[in-house]
Design an enzyme around this catalytic site. Structure first.
Site, PDB file in Angstrom:
ATOM      1  N   LYS A 117      41.214  32.160  56.702  1.00  0.00           N
ATOM      2  CA  LYS A 117      41.209  32.439  55.266  1.00  0.00           C
ATOM      3  C   LYS A 117      42.577  32.853  54.737  1.00  0.00           C
ATOM      4  O   LYS A 117      42.904  32.601  53.573  1.00  0.00           O
ATOM      5  CB  LYS A 117      40.157  33.503  54.951  1.00  0.00           C
ATOM      6  CG  LYS A 117      38.730  32.969  55.105  1.00  0.00           C
ATOM      7  CD  LYS A 117      37.709  34.028  54.766  1.00  0.00           C
ATOM      8  CE  LYS A 117      36.318  33.435  54.686  1.00  0.00           C
ATOM      9  NZ  LYS A 117      35.952  32.676  55.880  1.00  0.00           N
ATOM     10  N   LYS A 159      38.031  41.626  54.571  1.00  0.00           N
ATOM     11  CA  LYS A 159      37.479  40.338  54.985  1.00  0.00           C
ATOM     12  C   LYS A 159      38.095  39.892  56.309  1.00  0.00           C
ATOM     13  O   LYS A 159      39.309  40.024  56.510  1.00  0.00           O
ATOM     14  CB  LYS A 159      37.724  39.280  53.909  1.00  0.00           C
ATOM     15  CG  LYS A 159      37.183  39.661  52.536  1.00  0.00           C
ATOM     16  CD  LYS A 159      37.394  38.576  51.508  1.00  0.00           C
ATOM     17  CE  LYS A 159      36.444  37.429  51.687  1.00  0.00           C
ATOM     18  NZ  LYS A 159      36.527  36.465  50.552  1.00  0.00           N
ATOM     19  N   HIS A 209      29.503  32.802  41.763  1.00  0.00           N
ATOM     20  CA  HIS A 209      30.020  32.018  42.877  1.00  0.00           C
ATOM     21  C   HIS A 209      29.879  30.545  42.509  1.00  0.00           C
ATOM     22  O   HIS A 209      28.770  30.036  42.384  1.00  0.00           O
ATOM     23  CB  HIS A 209      29.213  32.342  44.137  1.00  0.00           C
ATOM     24  CG  HIS A 209      29.757  31.699  45.391  1.00  0.00           C
ATOM     25  ND1 HIS A 209      29.896  32.385  46.572  1.00  0.00           N
ATOM     26  CD2 HIS A 209      30.176  30.441  45.653  1.00  0.00           C
ATOM     27  CE1 HIS A 209      30.382  31.582  47.495  1.00  0.00           C
ATOM     28  NE2 HIS A 209      30.553  30.390  46.951  1.00  0.00           N
ATOM     29  N   LYS A 237      23.448  32.382  50.502  1.00  0.00           N
ATOM     30  CA  LYS A 237      22.900  31.673  49.352  1.00  0.00           C
ATOM     31  C   LYS A 237      21.396  31.445  49.524  1.00  0.00           C
ATOM     32  O   LYS A 237      20.926  31.141  50.616  1.00  0.00           O
ATOM     33  CB  LYS A 237      23.625  30.340  49.186  1.00  0.00           C
ATOM     34  CG  LYS A 237      25.121  30.508  48.927  1.00  0.00           C
ATOM     35  CD  LYS A 237      25.869  29.217  49.137  1.00  0.00           C
ATOM     36  CE  LYS A 237      27.367  29.442  49.090  1.00  0.00           C
ATOM     37  NZ  LYS A 237      28.130  28.243  49.487  1.00  0.00           N
ATOM     38  N   GLU A 289      37.650  30.308  49.581  1.00  0.00           N
ATOM     39  CA  GLU A 289      37.792  29.681  50.895  1.00  0.00           C
ATOM     40  C   GLU A 289      37.463  28.201  50.799  1.00  0.00           C
ATOM     41  O   GLU A 289      36.969  27.721  49.775  1.00  0.00           O
ATOM     42  CB  GLU A 289      36.860  30.349  51.916  1.00  0.00           C
ATOM     43  CG  GLU A 289      35.378  30.176  51.586  1.00  0.00           C
ATOM     44  CD  GLU A 289      34.476  30.877  52.584  1.00  0.00           C
ATOM     45  OE1 GLU A 289      34.981  31.483  53.542  1.00  0.00           O
ATOM     46  OE2 GLU A 289      33.246  30.807  52.405  1.00  0.00           O
ATOM     47  N   ARG A 293      33.213  21.116  56.094  1.00  0.00           N
ATOM     48  CA  ARG A 293      32.001  20.482  56.630  1.00  0.00           C
ATOM     49  C   ARG A 293      31.076  20.140  55.473  1.00  0.00           C
ATOM     50  O   ARG A 293      31.341  20.503  54.326  1.00  0.00           O
ATOM     51  CB  ARG A 293      31.281  21.455  57.573  1.00  0.00           C
ATOM     52  CG  ARG A 293      31.034  22.825  56.909  1.00  0.00           C
ATOM     53  CD  ARG A 293      30.152  23.729  57.721  1.00  0.00           C
ATOM     54  NE  ARG A 293      30.168  25.100  57.264  1.00  0.00           N
ATOM     55  CZ  ARG A 293      29.492  25.579  56.231  1.00  0.00           C
ATOM     56  NH1 ARG A 293      28.742  24.759  55.504  1.00  0.00           N
ATOM     57  NH2 ARG A 293      29.553  26.855  55.893  1.00  0.00           N
ATOM     58  N   VAL A 296      24.983  23.162  53.264  1.00  0.00           N
ATOM     59  CA  VAL A 296      23.525  23.181  53.158  1.00  0.00           C
ATOM     60  C   VAL A 296      23.099  22.636  51.792  1.00  0.00           C
ATOM     61  O   VAL A 296      22.141  21.873  51.672  1.00  0.00           O
ATOM     62  CB  VAL A 296      22.985  24.612  53.346  1.00  0.00           C
ATOM     63  CG1 VAL A 296      21.470  24.649  53.155  1.00  0.00           C
ATOM     64  CG2 VAL A 296      23.358  25.157  54.717  1.00  0.00           C
ATOM     65  N   ARG A 339      16.171  27.193  49.030  1.00  0.00           N
ATOM     66  CA  ARG A 339      16.118  27.246  50.493  1.00  0.00           C
ATOM     67  C   ARG A 339      14.796  27.892  50.908  1.00  0.00           C
ATOM     68  O   ARG A 339      14.547  29.064  50.585  1.00  0.00           O
ATOM     69  CB  ARG A 339      17.285  28.034  51.059  1.00  0.00           C
ATOM     70  CG  ARG A 339      18.649  27.455  50.716  1.00  0.00           C
ATOM     71  CD  ARG A 339      19.736  28.108  51.544  1.00  0.00           C
ATOM     72  NE  ARG A 339      21.057  27.717  51.097  1.00  0.00           N
ATOM     73  CZ  ARG A 339      22.185  27.944  51.774  1.00  0.00           C
ATOM     74  NH1 ARG A 339      22.121  28.578  52.946  1.00  0.00           N
ATOM     75  NH2 ARG A 339      23.352  27.559  51.311  1.00  0.00           N
TER      76      ARG A 339
END
Length: 461
Positions: A117, A159, A209, A237, A289, A293, A296, A339
């Site tokens: 990060k 962090k 976010h 999330k 960040e 990849r 989700v 989710r």
């Protein structure tokens, strides 16, 4: 080269998602599995399946040697890591390439650069992307930490430089708390990520976010607009939307352009996500960040753009250029993803593995359910509790919420407690309907609104 066969180095719903995308492209699929996952849906759907170890992830899905050995045994052209597990492990990406196969994702060097990060923050700043006020790189002493807070003020987040997925974060509110938490945070980062590096960022109160989906082929870079991901519990999330419905048009343009600039700065290849905090009051966004990849929550982007992101990953990894230009990508309607987890809200969201005795999936226009479930499936206790993702599309957000309520009512998962009722309550909530939420909203809502409703899943009640 054209990819003819792929090994899926993951499990659960994302493995099913990758297999289906690969088969659409005519690609042979090989699924790895642990001893606990011999009956999972991905094993049944793949053309071939290979056991790679016992249930513990470190001995199976996180075992690089075992995954590479399976890929060699199967004679595949490529490996897709999905999300989680080894998906953001640069050494794994390098191992795949060294074994003569294609890693479906960015290079190991890019993963390491953007996965740290502190380094990612430096790349963002160089690309002209606004960053949250905080330390200039890693810090190694309390004196440095106090010097930073003298400039930023409190509260601040400590962090982990190598953290991800909301992990490795501590919020401190005063100098005394900083003195206590600083050494603990460093030790925790070392234990969790093998890297004790930490840095500080100012806490943006009542922030939202927002993240931008990017695609790159190393030379061409595009965004697929943004997602709203502010409904979170313990920084994980729970509910995601696309697009982010309260962004002014000019802010959206700047946000998305900044993500493309960052992708271009590193010559990004594959699918990735640039994450931001957005301050409604000042209409200012700040880089957090990069996730190197597939996410989700990628289906909501697919629903509003019509782009199959996983298929695009295969094409780019096989050497093709992006199949879309920025001018080809537009937003149509609104999409929401819930989710659905095997967790019991009445017991602090405790994971609840068990056998699925009944499964009824909603259907109809604009409804999609990405899952690993089937009736009779035994959910093992060793992995993430995510069962599937209910994704709903509508012409606008109001229509989407109405369709979501209907789909949630039709979704039946019996045999284990689930979070379906939580999402039903959110879909019916006036504040959620108005978009009046931020990253800290859900945890307060759970203690008040959801608790007043009984705080229990329909299955348990």
């Amino acid at each position: 080269m054209t990819i003819r066969s792929v090994l899926i180095a993951n499990r659960g719903e994302i493995a099913v998602r990758i297999i289906r995308a690969a088969k659409t492209l005519g690609i042979r699929t090989v699924q790895v599995y642990s001893a606990a996952d011999a009956d999972m849906l991905a094993v049944k759907l793949a053309d071939e399946a290979i056991e790679i170890g016992p249930p513990a992830p470190k001995k199976s899905y996180l075992n690089i040697a075992a995954v590479i050995a399976a890929a060699k045994r199967a004679g595949v052209d490529a490996v897709h890591p999905g999300y989680g597990f080894l998906s953001e492990n640069g050494d794994f990406a390098d191992a795949v390439v060294s074994a003569g196969m294609i890693f479906i994702g960015p290079s190991g060097d890019a993963i390491r650069l953007l996965g740290d990060k502190v380094q990612a923050r430096a790349v963002a700043e160089k690309a002209g992307v606004p960053t949250v006020p905080g330390s200039d790189g890693r810090i190694s002493s309390l004196d440095q930490a106090h010097a930073v807070t003298a400039q930023t003020g409190f509260p601040v987040m400590i962090k982990a430089a190598a953290g991800g997925g909301g992990r490795g974060i501590r919020i401190v509110n005063d100098p005394a708390e900083l003195d206590k938490q600083f050494p603990q945070a460093s030790a925790e980062a070392l234990a969790s990520f093998g890297d004790g590096g930490i840095y500080l960022e100012k806490v943006i109160t009542r922030a939202r976010h927002v993240e931008v989906q990017i695609l790159g082929d190393g030379e061409n870079f595009v965004h697929c607009f943004e997602r709203e991901c502010s409904l979170q519990r313990r920084r994980q999330k729970v509910w995601e939307e696309a697009p982010s419905f309260l962004l002014p048009a000019d802010v959206r343009q700047k946000l998305c352009d900044s993500a493309v600039a960052l992708a271009a700065a590193v010559g990004y290849r594959g699918a990735g996500t640039v994450e931001y905090l957005y301050d409604d009051e000042s209409q200012t966004f700040y880089f957090i960040e990069v996730n190197t990849r597939i996410q989700v929550e990628h289906p909501v982007t697919e629903m509003i753009t019509g782009i199959d992101l996983v298929q695009e990953m295969f094409r780019v990894a096989g050497g093709a250029s992006l199949s879309v230009r920025q001018s080809d990508i537009s937003v149509r309607g609104h999409a929401i993803e819930c989710r659905i987890n095997a967790e019991d809200p009445a017991r602090g969201f405790m994971p609840a593995p068990g056998r699925i005795s009944r499964l009824a999936v909603p259907e109809g226009e604009g409804v999609r359910f990405d899952t690993m479930l089937y009736e009779g499936y035994m959910i093992p206790p060793f992995y993430d509790s995510l069962l599937g993702k209910l994704i709903v599309w509508g012409e606008d957000r109001a229509a989407c919420l109405a369709r979501l309520s209907r789909a949630l009512a039709e979704l039946k998962i019996e045999g284990v407690p689930t979070t379906i009722a939580l999402h039903q309550a959110l879909a019916a909530d006036a504040q959620v309907a108005a978009g009046a939420f931020h990253t800290r909203f859900l945890e307060t809502w759970l203690e008040t609104e959801f608790a007043a409703l009984g705080g229990r899943t329909a299955e348990v009640a």
